[in-house]
Design an enzyme around this catalytic site. Structure first.
Site, PDB file in Angstrom:
ATOM      1  N   GLU A  92     -34.260 -11.215 -18.593  1.00  0.00           N
ATOM      2  CA  GLU A  92     -33.514 -10.428 -17.610  1.00  0.00           C
ATOM      3  C   GLU A  92     -32.132 -11.034 -17.361  1.00  0.00           C
ATOM      4  OE1 GLU A  92     -36.233  -9.392 -14.530  1.00  0.00           O
ATOM      5  OE2 GLU A  92     -34.656  -9.135 -13.054  1.00  0.00           O
ATOM      6  N   PRO A 147     -35.730  -3.698  -9.544  1.00  0.00           N
ATOM      7  CA  PRO A 147     -36.958  -4.390  -9.949  1.00  0.00           C
ATOM      8  C   PRO A 147     -37.501  -3.877 -11.287  1.00  0.00           C
ATOM      9  CG  PRO A 147     -37.031  -3.939  -7.612  1.00  0.00           C
ATOM     10  CD  PRO A 147     -35.800  -3.241  -8.152  1.00  0.00           C
ATOM     11  N   ARG A 148     -38.274  -4.724 -11.932  1.00  0.00           N
ATOM     12  CA  ARG A 148     -38.694  -4.456 -13.314  1.00  0.00           C
ATOM     13  C   ARG A 148     -39.451  -3.149 -13.488  1.00  0.00           C
ATOM     14  NH1 ARG A 148     -40.492 -10.670 -14.752  1.00  0.00           N
ATOM     15  NH2 ARG A 148     -38.350 -11.363 -14.989  1.00  0.00           N
ATOM     16  N   ASP A 149     -40.299  -2.810 -12.509  1.00  0.00           N
ATOM     17  CA  ASP A 149     -41.094  -1.586 -12.672  1.00  0.00           C
ATOM     18  C   ASP A 149     -40.178  -0.373 -12.768  1.00  0.00           C
ATOM     19  OD1 ASP A 149     -40.510  -2.311  -9.992  1.00  0.00           O
ATOM     20  OD2 ASP A 149     -41.944  -0.860  -9.219  1.00  0.00           O
TER      21      ASP A 149
END
Ligand code: FAD
Length: 595
Positions: free
Chosen positions: A253, A308-310
């Site tokens: 990331e 956020p990743r989701d």
């Protein structure tokens, strides 16, 4: 029964990643006799692969940062399902754990005025990740490992634990085998700390290494503990997609934190189309503002690539599904057109080499192709937040195998800090509990015999199921039917398929000897992979909403009533039972932080 090698400890730590090593050091410091068992070589644990950094509100880059902001970010990232007390302890104690690492010899990157440097990551309001280039996990492991060895803690390498022993209701020790010789070994210990990491090998495309077969999750379940939040599996948005042999390997990331952007096949920076209402107020809505943020973070909002990743994983999935993907089924991650080659090589040395060597792509000159990869499991052993003890007296869990800390979705960088904070707490409490005992629990000969017979069973079956074929079929089921986007029909099919696999693993057979026999090792791991997969599929079917790392095509909205309960998996006979349990009540002074 042949004589079995035996050892005795006050605290036995299963796993030598960041959580296990930190727990072992703490237990040793509390006066316990400590042993560490690990399935691979010391220093090879998953933690070594961690790239981006350790999240801790040290306020070295942003003086506005403090534990309350970190706590708030973590809870919001976890869609409020996190155990509030774990999130609080984590945010409060992480800075001390990072400083302590430095005192023990870790060399972090520095700010111009000589403080530990901190970088930006998704979901964190301020630059907060203490790092060493993109090799933070390596430095963390090197430091903890050197300290553990210097303290004289005994380490059993390439030794796999397959069973836990109990005496009455309390943990009494563990049973395992040496991977090289295949010989058995029994460890007597009144406190056992599970620090075995995650479950990624149940999925076809994963950033996880061969060790992540959910052993600790399954051992705890079988000993009588519950697993919480198992429906929440994190698919990291950026794994390599090409060539096939490296599919799933992580692209950190930090690439996005350092200025990289996501584009589809039309060249569009598509993340602007996927900003959810929940994050609109703090996310830039134009490319100009997003780009200005890198230089002036006070007066601009964050780029949507750092959601956020989701959120990012779902957006990539949607772009590919809509036919706007890259040639090999991902999207483009471009840092080449945004930063100089020198900057990229200095900030992201591992990424530069990874793409050059594995994909023949020069990331200083061309974009990377990336797509979601199974990365982390938020679910794990339900533990007391202060002590790390599970519902089984004497059985503790820390690190990725423990549940509760990250709720529905983990923020990047919050795992390395989790390992340090809860590794230490768990090790200390495991040692105190062992010291308080009036009578040490004992391991029964019958239990040792049963564990040996179970481990040897695949040698007694001729012409049965091939473990590699069963593993392949299991990974297909989880990837295709319980993956990033889920529906009831598919998960019901998955549970039928998993039941068939459960029947097949009773007929696993292996050839050859006990000496270094990977087929046999896999046959034993498969019990754990299947148990964990059943928990994920059952909990995911039960939760009829979308939240964090759990997306239902048939229930796309987040449902407030589901925001009040966690799902716990327990063993019921040979199956897995699911129970809804109310979330622990957050005190008012913390609740106010969300107003
Ligand atoms: P691990 O480090 O995996 O250690 C598990 C240990 O358990 C190993 O020693 C293994 O041998 C042992 N073990 C397992 N089963 C058994 C058994 N049956 N018997 C004996 N031993 C056993 N997180 C961040 O916060 N920041 C990052 O920058 C970051 N980057 C990442 C990059 C990659 C590529 C990956 C895959 C993950 C990353 N993560 C990051 C996540 C983080 O690295 C992991 O969640 C964390 O390291 C897990 O640590 P652990 O101590 O729980 O387990």
């Amino acid at each position: 029964m042949a004589e079995i090698e035996r050892h005795s400890f006050d605290v036995l730590v299963v796993g030598a990643g960041g959580a296990g090593l930190r727990a072992a050091i703490a237990a040793h410091d509390a006066g316990a006799k400590v042993g560490i068992v690990c399935k691979s070589l010391l220093g090879k644990a998953h933690t070594v692969m961690a790239e981006g950094g350790i999240a801790a509100a040290m306020a070295n880059v942003w003086k506005e940062d403090n534990w309350k902001v970190h706590f708030r970010d973590t809870m919001r990232g976890g869609k409020m399902l996190n155990h509030w007390r774990m999130a609080q302890l984590h945010a409060q104690e992480a800075p001390d754990r990072v400083r302590e690492l430095e005192e023990w010899g870790a060399l972090f990157d520095r700010t111009p005025d000589g403080l530990i440097s901190q970088r930006d990551f998704g979901g964190h309001r301020y630059a907060r990740l203490a790092h060493v280039g993109d090799r933070t996990g390596l430095e963390l492991i090197r430091t903890l490992q050197q300290r553990a060895v210097a303290l004289g803690i005994e380490v059993f390498m390439e030794c796999t634990v397959t069973r836990l022993f109990k005496d009455g209701g309390r943990i009494a020790g563990a049973f395992g085998y040496w991977r090289e010789s295949g010989r058995f070994v029994a460890f007597e210990a009144p406190s056992v700390v599970l620090a075995t990491g995650g479950i990624g090998k149940s999925y076809k495309v994963t950033s996880n290494s061969w060790e992540y077969t959910g052993d600790g999750h399954a051992l705890a379940l079988e000993a009588g503990a519950s697993l919480v939040n198992m429906e929440f599996v994190q698919f990291h948005p950026t794994g390599m997609v090409w060539p096939p042999s490296v599919k799933g390997i992580l692209v950190t990331e930090s690439v996005r934190g350092d200025g990289g952007v996501l584009r589809n096949s039309e060249g569009r920076r598509f993340m602007f189309d996927y900003i959810p209402e929940f994050f609109k107020a703090e996310t830039a809505d134009s490319e100009e503002e997003a780009d200005r943020w890198y230089e002036d973070k006070t007066n601009n909002r964050r780029p949507p690539e750092l959601l956020p990743r989701d959120e990012v994983a779902r957006a990539i999935n949607a772009e590919v599904k809509a036919g706007r993907g890259s040639p090999h089924g991902g999207v483009f991650l471009d840092i080449a057109s945004r930063r100089t080659p020198e900057y990229i090589r200095r900030r992201l040395p591992s990424m530069y080499h990874q793409f050059k060597e594995l994909a023949d792509v020069d990331i200083t000159a061309e974009p990377m192709e990336v797509g979601p990869t199974c990365h982390y499991v938020m679910g794990g052993v339900a533990v007391d937040p202060d002590t790390g003890e599970s519902a089984v007296p004497g059985l503790y869990a820390a690190g990725e195998v423990a549940g509760g800390m990250h709720g529905a979705n983990r923020l990047g960088g919050n795992s390395l800090s989790d390992l340090l904070v809860f590794g230490r707490r768990t090790g200390l409490n495991a040692a105190y509990a062992a010291a308080r005992l009036k009578r040490r629990p004992e391991i029964g000969d019958d239990d040792v015999r049963a564990a040996s017979e179970h481990a040897l069973a695949p040698f007694g079956i001729e012409g049965g199921e091939n473990p590699y074929a069963v593993q392949h079929d299991l990974q297909e089921v989880m990837h295709n039917l319980v993956g990033i986007i889920r529906t009831a029909d598919e998960m019901e099919q998955a549970l039928t398929d998993l039941a068939a696999l459960r029947e097949r693993i009773t007929r696993l057979s292996v050839e050859g000897h006990r000496q270094y026999n990977p087929g046999w090792h896999l046959a034993l791991d498969l019990h754990n992979m299947l148990r964990v997969s059943e928990c994920i599929a059952k909990a995911a079917l039960e939760r009829t909403e979308s939240r964090g790392g759990h997306t239902r095509d048939d229930y796309p909205a987040t449902d407030d009533s589901w925001g009040k309960v966690n799902l716990h998996c327990r063993l019921d006979g040979d199956g897995v039972a699911i129970a809804r349990e109310p979330l622990p009540q957050m005190p008012d002074d913390l609740r106010e932080l969300f107003n």
